[in-house]
Design a protein around this motif. Sequence first.
Motif, short mmCIF file in Angstrom:
data_model
loop_
_atom_site.label_atom_id
_atom_site.label_comp_id
_atom_site.label_asym_id
_atom_site.label_seq_id
_atom_site.Cartn_x
_atom_site.Cartn_y
_atom_site.Cartn_z
N SER A 265 40.31 30.90 -24.46
CA SER A 265 41.64 31.54 -25.05
C SER A 265 41.32 32.06 -26.37
CB SER A 265 42.66 30.40 -25.14
OG SER A 265 43.68 31.14 -25.77
N ASP A 266 41.99 33.10 -26.88
CA ASP A 266 42.01 33.55 -28.49
C ASP A 266 43.33 33.31 -28.94
OD1 ASP A 266 43.39 35.52 -27.07
OD2 ASP A 266 42.13 37.03 -27.51
N LEU A 267 44.08 32.43 -28.43
CA LEU A 267 45.41 31.90 -29.33
C LEU A 267 44.83 30.74 -30.11
CD1 LEU A 267 47.55 32.43 -26.12
CD2 LEU A 267 47.49 33.88 -28.04
N PRO A 268 45.29 30.98 -31.19
CA PRO A 268 45.05 29.66 -32.12
C PRO A 268 45.97 28.68 -32.07
CG PRO A 268 45.99 31.56 -33.37
CD PRO A 268 45.59 31.91 -32.12
N GLU A 269 45.63 27.36 -32.14
CA GLU A 269 46.51 26.33 -32.28
C GLU A 269 46.86 26.11 -33.74
OE1 GLU A 269 49.02 24.19 -32.54
OE2 GLU A 269 48.68 24.19 -30.11
N PRO A 270 47.75 26.47 -34.12
CA PRO A 270 48.20 26.40 -35.78
C PRO A 270 48.50 25.13 -36.09
CG PRO A 270 50.15 27.45 -34.66
CD PRO A 270 49.02 27.33 -33.55
N LEU A 271 48.74 24.15 -35.32
CA LEU A 271 49.04 22.83 -35.66
C LEU A 271 48.18 21.74 -35.48
CD1 LEU A 271 52.80 22.69 -34.63
CD2 LEU A 271 51.76 23.81 -36.69
N LEU A 272 46.70 22.26 -35.32
CA LEU A 272 45.53 21.71 -35.37
C LEU A 272 44.63 22.41 -35.86
CD1 LEU A 272 43.94 19.11 -35.04
CD2 LEU A 272 43.59 19.69 -32.74
N ALA A 273 44.73 22.78 -37.30
CA ALA A 273 44.17 23.76 -38.01
C ALA A 273 43.93 23.61 -39.38
CB ALA A 273 44.70 25.31 -37.69
N ILE A 274 42.76 24.35 -40.00
CA ILE A 274 42.48 23.86 -41.37
C ILE A 274 43.22 25.40 -42.16
CG2 ILE A 274 41.07 23.88 -43.67
CD1 ILE A 274 39.32 22.22 -41.75
N TRP A 275 44.26 25.16 -42.88
CA TRP A 275 44.96 26.37 -43.55
C TRP A 275 44.28 26.29 -45.07
CZ3 TRP A 275 49.52 29.19 -41.83
CH2 TRP A 275 49.85 28.89 -40.54
N GLU A 276 43.53 27.52 -45.37
CA GLU A 276 43.19 27.71 -46.68
C GLU A 276 44.06 28.19 -47.84
OE1 GLU A 276 39.93 26.74 -47.49
OE2 GLU A 276 39.28 26.63 -45.39
N PRO A 277 43.85 27.78 -48.95
CA PRO A 277 44.83 28.15 -50.05
C PRO A 277 45.41 29.68 -50.00
CG PRO A 277 43.21 26.68 -51.05
CD PRO A 277 42.61 27.05 -49.56
N SER A 278 44.44 30.48 -49.77
CA SER A 278 44.47 32.04 -49.59
C SER A 278 45.67 32.19 -48.26
CB SER A 278 43.34 32.49 -49.25
OG SER A 278 42.67 32.35 -47.82
N SER A 279 45.83 31.34 -47.58
CA SER A 279 46.97 31.60 -46.43
C SER A 279 48.36 31.71 -47.29
CB SER A 279 46.86 30.69 -45.39
OG SER A 279 47.09 29.42 -45.68
N TYR A 280 48.67 30.82 -48.24
CA TYR A 280 49.80 30.67 -48.73
C TYR A 280 50.54 31.85 -49.05
CZ TYR A 280 53.81 29.56 -51.69
OH TYR A 280 55.02 29.39 -52.17
N ALA A 281 50.15 33.12 -49.77
CA ALA A 281 51.01 34.19 -50.23
C ALA A 281 51.36 34.79 -48.73
CB ALA A 281 50.10 35.24 -50.97
N PRO A 282 50.35 35.38 -47.98
CA PRO A 282 50.96 35.93 -46.67
C PRO A 282 51.49 35.30 -45.73
CG PRO A 282 48.45 35.40 -46.75
CD PRO A 282 48.82 34.86 -48.09
N ALA A 283 51.44 33.81 -45.78
CA ALA A 283 52.29 33.36 -44.76
C ALA A 283 53.85 33.17 -45.46
CB ALA A 283 51.92 31.62 -44.69
N LEU A 284 53.89 33.05 -46.80
CA LEU A 284 55.25 33.04 -47.45
C LEU A 284 56.00 34.53 -47.30
CD1 LEU A 284 57.18 31.54 -49.16
CD2 LEU A 284 56.20 32.27 -51.22
N ALA A 285 54.96 35.42 -47.29
CA ALA A 285 55.67 36.76 -47.09
C ALA A 285 56.07 36.87 -45.43
CB ALA A 285 54.54 37.81 -47.26
N PHE A 286 55.45 36.45 -44.73
CA PHE A 286 55.63 36.52 -43.10
C PHE A 286 56.99 35.67 -43.06
CE2 PHE A 286 55.18 34.19 -39.09
CZ PHE A 286 54.77 35.19 -38.06
N VAL A 287 57.21 34.42 -43.66
CA VAL A 287 58.63 33.95 -43.17
C VAL A 287 59.62 34.62 -44.07
CG1 VAL A 287 57.35 31.61 -42.87
CG2 VAL A 287 58.33 32.14 -45.32
N GLN A 288 59.42 35.37 -44.90
CA GLN A 288 60.50 36.17 -45.74
C GLN A 288 61.02 37.36 -45.04
OE1 GLN A 288 58.62 36.87 -49.48
NE2 GLN A 288 59.37 34.78 -50.34
#
Length: 201
Positions: A129-152
């Motif tokens: 599969s190419d579907l990531p399991e986001p709740l068993l993953a390492i999120w790098e600090p660089s993910s914060y800004a785009p993830a925040l923009a995503f939820v906004q």
Amino acid sequence: MQETKPLYGLVLSGGQSSRMGQDKSLISYHGQPQRSHLYQLLQGVCIQVFLSVRAGQEQEIPSELAVIKDELEVRGPLNGILSAMQQHPVAAWLVIACDMPLVAFETLQTLVAARDDRRTATAYALQGSDLPEPLLAIWEPSSYAPALAFVQTDKTCPRKFLLNADTKLIHPAQDEELYNANHPHEYAYILQKLSHGTTVQ
């Protein structure tokens, strides 16, 4: 050459568990509440570990478990992930959901060994599969800004975020390591499996 960011652990335990009918974080698959079991597993691979909780839940958490309370007006697990990143912006986060009873210590070791801190995240996916399991993953600090923009933009699905991010995928030795137990029949299946000799260290 960039310096690898420190790795913190986050057990997501702030859900309502409405489908299970009981608090999934308190279910005992391995002789203790699942949130404590996963917390201890993460301590073996992370510098610090925290329990992600919803507002009002922190009073019921044992004092030996460090907590991070949801701080955003966002539904779902991205609230916990982003709240953790806000409190500790320098760290990368190994995130695990409390409804994964077959995750072993080796599962976490494999993820940490495969980590690519130049990417947005390193995540498990089922074999083939190419579907990531986001709740068993390492999120790098660089993910914060785009993830925040995503939820906004009123989007809340962490999988959709990682699908469109620079995510490295790895696969477990056995797909059942990623098994989610969200319903009573899934809980019964896990208990039966564990009683027949499946061991999770």
